[in-house]
Motif scaffolding. Structure first.
Motif, short mmCIF file in Angstrom:
data_model
loop_
_atom_site.label_atom_id
_atom_site.label_comp_id
_atom_site.label_asym_id
_atom_site.label_seq_id
_atom_site.Cartn_x
_atom_site.Cartn_y
_atom_site.Cartn_z
N VAL A 166 29.23 22.72 99.43
CA VAL A 166 29.94 23.80 100.11
C VAL A 166 31.16 23.26 100.86
CG1 VAL A 166 29.78 25.50 101.97
CG2 VAL A 166 27.92 25.30 100.32
N LEU A 167 31.01 22.10 101.50
CA LEU A 167 32.12 21.51 102.25
C LEU A 167 33.14 20.82 101.35
CD1 LEU A 167 30.28 19.95 105.34
CD2 LEU A 167 31.51 22.11 105.23
N ALA A 168 32.66 20.12 100.32
CA ALA A 168 33.53 19.25 99.53
C ALA A 168 34.22 19.95 98.38
CB ALA A 168 32.73 18.06 99.00
N ASN A 169 33.65 21.02 97.84
CA ASN A 169 34.17 21.61 96.61
C ASN A 169 35.55 22.21 96.80
OD1 ASN A 169 33.92 22.48 93.82
ND2 ASN A 169 33.81 24.54 94.66
N SER A 170 36.29 22.22 95.71
CA SER A 170 37.60 22.88 95.66
C SER A 170 37.63 23.76 94.42
CB SER A 170 38.72 21.84 95.61
OG SER A 170 39.97 22.46 95.48
N ALA A 171 37.87 25.05 94.59
CA ALA A 171 37.82 25.99 93.48
C ALA A 171 39.14 25.97 92.72
CB ALA A 171 37.51 27.39 94.00
N SER A 172 39.16 25.33 91.57
CA SER A 172 40.40 25.21 90.80
C SER A 172 40.95 26.56 90.32
CB SER A 172 40.19 24.27 89.61
OG SER A 172 39.12 24.70 88.80
N PRO A 173 40.11 27.55 89.92
CA PRO A 173 40.70 28.84 89.52
C PRO A 173 41.43 29.53 90.65
CG PRO A 173 38.44 28.64 88.73
CD PRO A 173 38.66 27.52 89.67
N VAL A 174 40.85 29.49 91.86
CA VAL A 174 41.51 30.11 93.01
C VAL A 174 42.82 29.38 93.30
CG1 VAL A 174 41.25 30.80 95.41
CG2 VAL A 174 39.25 30.73 93.93
N THR B 87 37.92 17.12 91.97
CA THR B 87 36.93 17.44 93.00
C THR B 87 35.85 18.34 92.46
OG1 THR B 87 38.63 17.24 94.71
CG2 THR B 87 36.63 18.42 95.29
N GLU B 88 36.26 19.38 91.74
CA GLU B 88 35.28 20.34 91.23
C GLU B 88 34.36 19.70 90.19
OE1 GLU B 88 35.09 24.97 89.71
OE2 GLU B 88 37.02 23.93 89.78
N MET B 89 34.94 18.89 89.31
CA MET B 89 34.12 18.23 88.32
C MET B 89 33.13 17.25 88.97
SD MET B 89 35.10 19.78 85.74
CE MET B 89 36.47 20.82 85.32
N SER B 90 33.56 16.62 90.05
CA SER B 90 32.65 15.72 90.78
C SER B 90 31.48 16.49 91.37
CB SER B 90 33.41 14.99 91.89
OG SER B 90 34.49 14.25 91.36
N CYS B 91 31.78 17.67 91.93
CA CYS B 91 30.71 18.50 92.49
C CYS B 91 29.77 19.01 91.41
CB CYS B 91 31.32 19.67 93.27
SG CYS B 91 32.16 19.19 94.78
N VAL B 92 30.32 19.35 90.23
CA VAL B 92 29.48 19.80 89.11
C VAL B 92 28.54 18.67 88.68
CG1 VAL B 92 29.49 20.51 86.70
CG2 VAL B 92 31.10 21.54 88.30
N LEU B 93 29.09 17.47 88.55
CA LEU B 93 28.24 16.33 88.17
C LEU B 93 27.16 16.06 89.21
CD1 LEU B 93 30.96 13.88 86.77
CD2 LEU B 93 29.26 15.14 85.46
N TRP B 94 27.52 16.20 90.47
CA TRP B 94 26.52 16.00 91.52
C TRP B 94 25.42 17.06 91.46
CZ3 TRP B 94 25.10 12.10 94.28
CH2 TRP B 94 24.28 12.29 95.40
N ASN C 150 25.57 23.90 84.51
CA ASN C 150 26.89 24.47 84.79
C ASN C 150 27.80 24.22 83.59
OD1 ASN C 150 29.63 24.79 85.87
ND2 ASN C 150 28.59 25.00 87.83
N SER C 151 28.45 25.29 83.12
CA SER C 151 29.29 25.16 81.93
C SER C 151 30.76 24.89 82.25
CB SER C 151 29.20 26.46 81.10
OG SER C 151 29.70 27.56 81.83
N THR C 152 31.09 24.67 83.53
CA THR C 152 32.49 24.51 83.93
C THR C 152 33.17 23.35 83.21
OG1 THR C 152 32.05 25.45 86.12
CG2 THR C 152 34.02 24.10 85.88
N ILE C 153 32.51 22.19 83.20
CA ILE C 153 33.13 21.01 82.58
C ILE C 153 33.31 21.23 81.08
CG2 ILE C 153 32.83 18.56 82.06
CD1 ILE C 153 31.44 18.19 84.68
N SER C 154 32.29 21.75 80.42
CA SER C 154 32.38 21.95 78.97
C SER C 154 33.49 22.92 78.61
CB SER C 154 31.04 22.47 78.44
OG SER C 154 30.03 21.49 78.60
#
Length: 781
Positions: free
Chosen positions: A153-161, A187-194, A266-270
């Motif tokens: 919640v603190l670290a993520n960055s929403a790339s679409p926004v 940042t977002e991909m790192s959060c997805v991997l986490w 999560n399908s974001t990275i794919s």
């Protein structure tokens, strides 16, 4: 996915579906009203759309019993989840498809350091916040999962926004905007991997499924590349692929995204990788961009952002403890991002103002946090006694944080508009390592070959990055005819749009030429199309120059060469557009006079181009020489600088020596002339030292007394060079150009350029006339 099965197998799947569509329509209508009001204060669309969701949600309108009963049903959440997954799949694919891969490759290290700076501090703050929340909520189990949720919640960055915000605020094409998008994606991909680690550490089965989906992603990328190549080659006389082929690609994309989501991943990275690795050339990519962009930016993203705000319930903050918790979380999120980003920017020697904007941009939320909360298994959430409070806390923090950040970024950019707006710098003064952004304009297919040759000359010469845009300018007829065909009567692959018809067969030929060049050289040309009347066409061109931050634009001369070698005038509107662009363009301008097959062509091993730059002196000639520098290193171009210098006659010398008394105005004029002469001398000397002594260019000096000798010297160049580059004017009173032509037929080309382009000279080489950008231009000089 599970939500889709629950929605379709419910007792009444129809009414919740009506509710879902009604909610989407309400968000679109309310957000449009908000946007009309907020854009006066410089606020972007995503802020208005999130606020529209807040108004429609349980915070305001849905507080009423009847409205709440209609909008918030138990089964509608399943529909929302399904549509969210589909929407997320489409716009992450589109972001990947529109990504500037060369920029990302060049700046991956810088973007990674900036992303790491913010994430590292967010992790430290997140650990502190998690410990405090665990104590307050009295959580006894699953500490790792709770820590992960708070940190994301603190670290993520929403790339679409961020992508949409930067696009609407007109700085997506700037270095700051592109760097922010790259850092946000990292940042977002790192959060997805986490989050994947959080899910897969429970069972080996989840780990195995993650590997399987990774292999499936690679396989689908290969399939997409093969299908795209096949579709590009199948039909060559259409602008786009057929609707059936488009649906095949879209179905593969959505199916892959839903399957991955079905198993809790999560399908974001794919989805992002599907777009990033998709081939950039050909009608397949053009069709996907054309059909997906409008729907995504005008429907999908507004509804997606609106649903983020719809989930906010301000009643959660009715008591003191939740309010303090939300405020502390928001402050920690903003502070950690800004401090971490500023530290990284200080290390990279990025200015503080830019670092602050990057910090706020990377603090935008709204994509990953809700997914993480929804993907956690029930056995993980169950020990958290206040599960609903945890959900409300995250939603409240995400929504309020995103709105605050969006508003602050818009205010900063408005206040610092001069710093973040397009910096109008001439090629003469630009940094050697800076990116060159070239825009070439064509009116039809006859102009495309030489313009691609110009792009090739720059792209394959410079070691610095070159971004090329090709704009097709189409006249809008005064009497507009509508199609009489219904949609089902159109041929497969046609578009139901009147504007798509403008340009005719030229569009297909231009597309084919661009695709062929891209496939041969792997140099991407971004295509644009403007349909407008000639009276307003220059406004669209100048707007694009600002939005795309163009360094130099190349226009097409309104005359073309006939078979007998004479120059014939085309549409007068082309000339009017050229005049207005020369007057108003916020960058340097070049007018290209095409001589057809005898003129400039795309340089290659079979077609080595001999090019000459004519230098008389003045800012425009220096800009022409600066432009020539950028093509001097091309392996198949031989550049020669022809330096014209004044050789005064004896009468002129005696007259000059006999002049003793000069008034102050004449003294000032002579002083300015001497200053310009010194600048010209230094510029030519620098060119000689860099390019002539190294053998990359030739150098010839020609001494002339007056315009007559200059005209004779220009006639001697016939048949020697395929392209002559010269400045438009700005030389002041120069004896070398006085009387070159008894009258100027085309003053937009300047004195020398007008002679070179005229039928009188009977030249076989093309001509490029350059005008340097000036901060104020009240006339055409």
């Amino acid at each position: 996915m599970e939500a889709a099965r629950r929605a379709l197998c419910g007792d009444d799947p129809f009414n919740p579906l009506i509710t879902t569509f009604t909610q989407a329509a309400g968000i679109l209508v309310i957000s449009h009203g908000f946007h009309l009001f907020l854009k006066q204060f410089g606020q972007p669309g995503p802020v208005a759309q999130i606020l529209a969701g807040v108004v429609l949600g349980p915070s305001l309108l849905s507080r009423d019993k009847n409205v709440r009963k209609f909008f918030i049903q138990s089964s509608t959440a399943d529909y929302y989840e399904v549509f969210q997954s589909i929407f997320r799949t489409i716009f992450m694919f589109l972001i990947g498809l529109e990504m500037d891969i060369p920029y990302m490759r060049r700046n991956l290290r810088i973007a990674s350091i900036i992303a790491s700076g913010g994430v590292t501090l967010c992790v430290l703050f997140g650990i502190v916040a998690s410990i405090a929340l665990i104590i307050l909520s009295k959580i006894k189990q699953n500490f790792f999962e709770f820590f992960s949720l708070v940190i994301i919640v603190l670290a993520n960055s929403a790339s679409p926004v961020l992508f949409r915000l930067a696009s609407e605020l007109k700085f997506l094409t700037s270095d700051t905007g592109k760097l922010a998008v790259c850092a946000s994606l990292i940042t977002e991909m790192s959060c997805v991997l986490w989050s994947l680690i959080t899910l897969t550490e429970h069972t080996w089965e989840n780990f195995g499924m993650a590997i399987l989906f990774l292999l499936m992603t690679v396989a689908l990328i290969v399939v997409n590349n093969y299908l795209a190549f096949w579709c590009n080659q199948r039909i060559r006389n259409q602008k786009y692929v057929t609707n059936a082929e488009f649906l095949v690609f879209l179905s593969l994309l959505i199916t892959a995204g839903l399957v991955i989501e079905e198993y809790g991943f999560n399908s974001t990275i794919s989805c992002f990788m599907f777009g990033l690795m998709f081939p950039r050339e050909g009608k397949t990519t053009r069709t996907l961009l054309h059909k997906l962009s409008y729907a995504t930016y005008n429907f999908i993203l507004p509804v997606y952002f609106g649903y983020i705000g719809f989930q906010l319930d301000v009643s959660y903050m009715g008591s003191l403890v939740p309010s303090i918790t939300v405020i502390v979380m928001i402050l920690m999120s903003i502070a950690s991002k800004i401090i971490g980003t500023l530290v990284a920017c200080h290390y990279l020697k990025i200015p503080t103002d830019e670092g602050i904007v990057l910090g706020f941009l990377l603090d935008l939320k709204g994509n990953m946090e809700f997914q993480m909360l929804g993907k956690l298994p029930e056995e993980i959430l169950k020990p958290w006694k206040e599960e609903e409070d945890v959900h409300n806390l995250i939603v409240t923090v995400v929504v309020i944080n995103t709105v605050i950040t969006g508003v602050v970024v818009a205010l900063i950019l408005k206040k610092k508009e001069e710093y973040f707006s397009h910096r109008h710098i001439s090629l003469e003064l630009s940094e050697p390592e800076s990116e060159l952004r070239v825009l070439v304009c064509v009116y039809g297919s006859r102009h495309i070959s030489s313009k691609i040759g110009l792009i090739s000359a720059f792209s394959e010469s410079l070691k610095t990055p070159v971004t090329a845009y090709l704009m097709h300018l189409v006249e809008l007829p005064k009497k507009r005819t509508k199609k009489n065909l219904m949609y089902h009567q159109l041929q497969d692959g046609d578009q139901y749009s009147d504007e798509e018809d403008y340009g005719g067969d030229d569009v297909v030929e231009i597309n084919d030429a661009v695709d062929a060049y891209t496939m041969e050289t792997k140099v991407l040309i971004h295509q644009k199309k403007v349909v407008s009347s000639f009276e307003k066409l220059y406004e669209d061109v100048c707007d694009y120059i600002e939005d795309l931050r163009v360094s130099i634009i190349f226009l097409t001369f309104h005359k073309h060469q006939r078979l007998d070698g004479k120059m014939e005038s085309g549409k007068e509107g082309m000339r009017i557009t050229n005049h207005k662009v020369l007057r108003h363009a916020p960058c340097s301008v070049g007018i290209f006079v095409d001589r057809g097959q005898t003129g400039f062509q795309q340089p290659s091993s079979q077609s080595v181009q001999n090019i000459a730059t004519l230098f008389f002196g003045g800012p425009d000639d220096r800009e022409a020489l600066a432009c020539s520098k950028m093509i001097a290193a091309h392996p198949h171009i031989h550049l020669t600088l022809i330096h014209f210098q004044h050789s005064p006659s004896s009468e002129q010398i005696e007259c000059t020596n006999g002049t003793i008394h000069r008034n102050d105005e004449m003294l000032m004029e002579m002083t300015n002339h001497e200053i310009e002469a010194e600048i010209d001398k230094a510029f030519v000397q620098d060119f000689y030292n860099r390019y002539v002594t190294s053998g990359q260019a030739g150098y010839v000096e020609k001494y002339v007394e007056d315009g007559t000798q200059t005209a004779e010297a220009l006639r001697d160049l016939q048949g020697t060079y395929s392209l002559l580059i010269v400045g438009k004017g700005g030389r002041g009173h120069s004896p070398m150009t006085t009387g070159v032509s008894d009258w100027e037929e085309c003053p937009e080309l300047g004195t020398v350029g007008d002679l070179l382009a005229s039928s009188e000279l009977n030249s076989s080489g093309s001509v490029l006339v350059i005008q340097q950008y000036r901060h104020s231009r009240n006339d055409l000089n």
